[in-house]
Design a protein around this motif. Structure first.
Motif, PDB file in Angstrom:
ATOM      1  N   UNK A 737       0.812  -1.212   0.000  1.00 10.28           N
ATOM      2  CA  UNK A 737       0.000   0.000   0.000  1.00 10.28           C
ATOM      3  C   UNK A 737       0.842   1.257   0.000  1.00 10.28           C
ATOM      4  N   UNK A 738       2.003   1.194   0.690  1.00  9.81           N
ATOM      5  CA  UNK A 738       2.876   2.370   0.713  1.00  9.81           C
ATOM      6  C   UNK A 738       3.426   2.656  -0.679  1.00  9.81           C
ATOM      7  N   UNK A 739       3.815   1.589  -1.402  1.00 10.31           N
ATOM      8  CA  UNK A 739       4.305   1.768  -2.763  1.00 10.31           C
ATOM      9  C   UNK A 739       3.211   2.317  -3.667  1.00 10.31           C
ATOM     10  N   UNK A 746       2.724  10.514  -7.603  1.00  9.53           N
ATOM     11  CA  UNK A 746       3.861  10.960  -8.411  1.00  9.53           C
ATOM     12  C   UNK A 746       3.485  12.086  -9.357  1.00  9.53           C
ATOM     13  N   UNK A 747       2.266  12.043  -9.909  1.00 12.93           N
ATOM     14  CA  UNK A 747       1.832  13.094 -10.847  1.00 12.93           C
ATOM     15  C   UNK A 747       0.305  13.163 -10.747  1.00 12.93           C
ATOM     16  N   UNK A 748      -0.177  13.933  -9.824  1.00  9.35           N
ATOM     17  CA  UNK A 748      -1.612  13.972  -9.564  1.00  9.35           C
ATOM     18  C   UNK A 748      -2.401  14.577 -10.714  1.00  9.35           C
ATOM     19  N   UNK A 749      -1.760  15.377 -11.554  1.00  9.77           N
ATOM     20  CA  UNK A 749      -2.470  16.009 -12.655  1.00  9.77           C
ATOM     21  C   UNK A 749      -2.795  15.006 -13.754  1.00  9.77           C
ATOM     22  N   UNK A 800       9.337   8.444  -7.624  1.00  9.11           N
ATOM     23  CA  UNK A 800       8.511   8.358  -6.402  1.00  9.11           C
ATOM     24  C   UNK A 800       8.635   6.993  -5.763  1.00  9.11           C
ATOM     25  N   UNK A 801       8.692   5.936  -6.604  1.00  5.20           N
ATOM     26  CA  UNK A 801       8.839   4.583  -6.060  1.00  5.20           C
ATOM     27  C   UNK A 801      10.200   4.402  -5.419  1.00  5.20           C
ATOM     28  N   UNK A 802      11.216   5.034  -5.995  1.00  2.00           N
ATOM     29  CA  UNK A 802      12.571   4.905  -5.457  1.00  2.00           C
ATOM     30  C   UNK A 802      12.663   5.441  -4.038  1.00  2.00           C
TER      31      UNK A 802
END
Length: 810
Positions: A737-739, A746-749, A800-802
């Motif tokens: 869930x955290x991932x 990462x890019x809400x737009x 963001x995953x990194x």
């Protein structure tokens, strides 16, 4: 409170039936919980004449009786009573009759080879006393063949629930007064002529605690014989549920039940020195009449002599100074005790009694002299002896309260028009005295003097209530409340609206609503108060005067009651249980004050899905089922579930590794869910696995601004969405869930959704790692994405995953 119709008629001259009296009692606010007719239990029992008595041919202790039942056809009855003999008259139970004492139905049978057509009865078998040494012996003029119920004068027994504000009706005399005021007969006040003292009272009587015992009266009666009380008194006591003991004890109980005035009789030979009402000393002990020892403190009033405490004042007498068969001289005590002191003492000691019930509600302070005279006269009449002069220590609070009363208030407050003359008649019949009255048109005020026995009268509204209830609550017309024209505005608060939505949503998901007690056994409450998910250990609210020991602590969690309900259902064969409840949990705030918070609890136990040919074995519930319920109901409550953090620390009651919390930020815990710990299941004696959810509704943030009634119009996107898949290597301990949350942010737009579609661990994946595959949905706006734009978004996803320690697989 129980009393017989015969006893009531001693104070009330009436021809009304038991049904009419019962209806009127209900109409005037004295709720009748039941009416029992002893004649029904004595059906089938007749007066019989023993014609002959011969030895049983096959039993030394049995006799064969020939019984005349009045129809000219003697019956043969086998009897083992030692007093059975020819010529006596007794009570015969015929075949088909049911013995009141044990419920046995009589029938024709053979006893040691001899036919017996019924049974000759003792007083215990008919529940008329405790004597079982022989059968009932009736006078020689008892009419043979008559129903025993008719001959005995069995009278219907009323069971009336007296509300705490009506201590004046804790005696038959007070109930008769109310009925007479309501038009059911004529009240017959009991007047006892004073009994002159023949000698000075040999015992000093005083009160050293005027606050707890303002008045303490007494006198000695010497030369008494403490045998059995007369039959008429025993029957009245039995109708009230009191077991006759001895004449002296029965007389004090009779006066308490007849007039609502507790009193006590001491064996004078067991007293030493002056008899004093005083404060107890810290640590003093007394062995009460219930054979229990109580430790007292200085806030309690007691009756004592030079040897020590003999009576917990107003509650219960002492065992060692009570009257027995050998008592010849008695000290009669009648007193007025402070109601608050009696109530506090009883609660602290956990001791209840008929005397406490009356004293803590407030007895009639004017009835001391009259009560003592009635007691004296009854003892002299039944037990003999001679009385001393009366000693009066202190004075009771007999000052009458004056209330200004406006007759027009009856219509204004009570909604019924009662003539002023009728109002005055009702109040006068209840013992209120009008010091100045004026009847006629116009607004006027009467000054009413209230009898001291009416502790419940505080002001004019109470007098209105008296008039209305005696006039008849059924006569008050139903009138609709005024309604404002147009559509009614909603009155439910946002919290109430949320409760309604959650109830409907939970029921729609197949959960059954339960309503459990807010009180728990202390050990169950402590189990759920060990450490809540929201912080430190909680302190329980424990009641000082609980309904029972199993309902002593206020619940710190709804799960305890739901677990008990699930266990009861499982014990009765329920294969699967799905329960929910919305209620409040209670605990002490940090400042020591009471705190209660709205909560939704869910318990899932047993089978989630039954076994079947298509589905195989039965399937139970797991932590993911609990999580699904939590997220669905939080979404219904308006929470953005996709923004919630899944963290641990669900509490010691949950299984570690199979439970978690849902949080809006690191500190705001909205819910906890998961499988319950085996220790919890053992404490509640329920078989597992069992999963549970607790949603803290008070922690859900309120919506900002006014909520719109209508939903916004749906506008579908003009361009087709784009999907991209990513596979990441992450540490095996990292919650998926955290991932997923990192990828979504990462890019809400451009990223409108993301989901995990694979979790792989095996060949090609290093030890201590797992491969998480995520599908990301991109939604273009006004134009389609270029390859460069998609690559930029992908780079942001990987970056963001990194931050979560994830590595993109090649």
């Amino acid at each position: 409170m129980k009393f017989s119709l015969e006893w009531l008629k001693y104070f009330l001259d009436t021809e009304a039936s038991a049904a009419e009296i019962s209806a009127k009692l209900n109409a005037i606010g004295l709720e009748v919980e039941g009416v029992e007719d002893p004649a029904e239990s004595l059906a089938g029992f007749r007066i019989a004449h023993v014609l002959t008595a011969a030895p049983h041919p096959d039993a030394d202790k049995l006799q064969v009786l020939s019984i005349d039942t009045g129809d000219g056809k003697p019956l043969q009855v086998v009897c083992g009573a030692p007093n059975a003999r020819a010529g006596m008259k007794g009570v015969l139970g015929l075949p088909g009759a049911v013995v009141p004492a044990n419920g046995m139905q009589l029938r024709k049978s053979a006893i040691r080879g001899v036919e017996s057509n019924g049974m000759m009865c003792s007083t215990r078998e008919l529940e008329l006393g405790d004597d079982h040494d022989g059968i009932i012996e009736l006078p020689a003029d008892a009419p043979v063949g008559t129903d025993f119920a008719t001959y005995h004068g069995a009278s219907p027994v009323f069971d009336v629930a007296i509300t705490p504000n009506r201590p004046d009706c804790m005696g038959v005399d007070g109930i008769a007064r109310d009925l007479a005021a309501a038009g059911i007969g004529t009240y017959k006040p009991f007047v006892q002529e004073p009994v002159a003292g023949k000698f000075p009272c040999p015992v000093e009587i005083r009160t050293d605690d005027p606050a707890g015992c303002p008045a303490f009266y007494g006198r000695v009666i010497r030369g008494v014989t403490n045998g059995s009380s007369p039959d008429w008194m025993q029957q009245r006591l039995l109708s009230a549920g009191q077991r006759p003991i001895s004449a002296l004890v029965d007389i004090t109980n009779y006066v308490m039940l007849a007039f609502g005035r507790p009193a006590h009789a001491y064996d004078l030979a067991k007293l030493n020195g002056a008899v004093v009402a005083r404060r107890a000393k810290d640590g003093e002990q007394v062995l009460a009449l219930n054979e229990k020892t109580y430790t007292l403190d200085s806030e309690m009033t007691v009756i004592a002599d030079a040897s020590g405490v003999h009576d917990i004042a107003g509650i219960m007498g002492g065992e060692h100074s009570g009257c027995s068969e050998s008592t010849t001289d008695v000290l009669l005590e009648i007193a007025y005790f402070d109601p608050d002191r009696i109530g506090a003492t009883g609660r602290k000691l956990g001791l209840t009694s008929d005397a406490r019930t009356r004293f803590e509600r407030g007895v009639d302070p004017e009835f001391l002299d009259a009560g003592l005279e009635i007691l004296t006269a009854l003892i002299l009449k039944i037990c003999g002896g001679e009385a001393s002069e009366v000693i009066r220590a202190g004075a009771p609070p007999v000052e009458r309260k004056l209330v200004n009363y406006e007759p027009l208030l009856v219509e204004k407050l009570g909604g019924v028009d009662v003539d002023e003359a009728d109002q005055l008649a009702i109040l006068s019949a209840l013992g209120f005295e009008a010091l100045n009255t004026q009847i006629g048109p116009g607004r006027k005020t009467w000054q009413m003097s209230c009898p001291p026995r009416r502790h419940d009268i505080e002001g004019s509204a109470d007098l209105v209530e008296e008039v209305v209830r005696i006039h008849g609550l059924d006569n008050v017309a139903s009138v609709p409340l005024p309604r404002v024209p147009g559509v009614a505005k909603p009155t439910a608060t946002p919290a109430q609206q949320m409760e309604r939505r959650l109830r409907r949503a939970a029921a729609a998901r197949g959960l059954n609503e339960a309503v459990t007690w807010s009180f728990l056994p202390t050990d169950e409450a402590e189990h759920f108060a060990l450490r809540q998910a929201q912080g430190d250990r909680e302190q329980l609210w424990v009641l000082e005067n609980p309904i029972s020991e199993d309902m002593k602590a206020m619940r710190p969690s709804l799960l305890a009651g739901l677990l008990s309900a699930a266990r009861r259902n499982a014990d009765r064969g329920a294969a699967g249980v799905r329960l929910f409840e919305i209620g409040r949990r209670y605990f002490r705030a940090t400042d020591g004050s009471s705190d209660e918070r709205l909560t939704l609890g869910i318990v899932l136990s047993g089978e989630k899905r039954a076994s079947g040919w298509a589905t195989g074995k039965a399937q139970g519930f797991d932590a993911f089922d609990a999580k699904a319920e939590a997220e669905a109901l939080l979404a219904e409550a308006g929470v953005a579930v996709d923004k919630l953090m899944v963290m641990g620390e669900a509490g010691e009651q949950f299984h570690p590794g199979q439970s978690a919390t849902l949080r809006l930020g690191p500190k705001n815990v909205l819910a906890r869910f998961g499988a319950l710990h085996p220790r919890t299941l053992k404490a509640f004696d329920i078989d597992g696995p069992v999963v549970a959810v607790e949603i803290f509704l008070d922690a859900i943030p309120a919506k900002k601004g006014a909520a719109s009634f209508a939903r916004p119009a749906y506008a579908p996107p003009a361009l087709q969405s784009v999907e991209r898949d990513f596979a990441f290597l992450v540490d095996v301990a990292l919650p998926a869930g955290d991932l997923l949350r990192a990828v979504k942010g990462a890019d809400k737009a451009n990223i409108v959704d993301a989901r995990i579609f694979d979790d792989f661990r095996g060949q090609g994946v290093p030890d201590g790692k797992k491969s998480i595959a995520v599908e990301v949905t991109l939604q273009p706006g006004e134009k389609s994405y270029t390859d460069e734009e998609i690559k930029a978004i992908s780079d942001r996803v990987v970056a963001a995953a990194a931050k979560q320690g994830a590595e993109l697989r090649g």
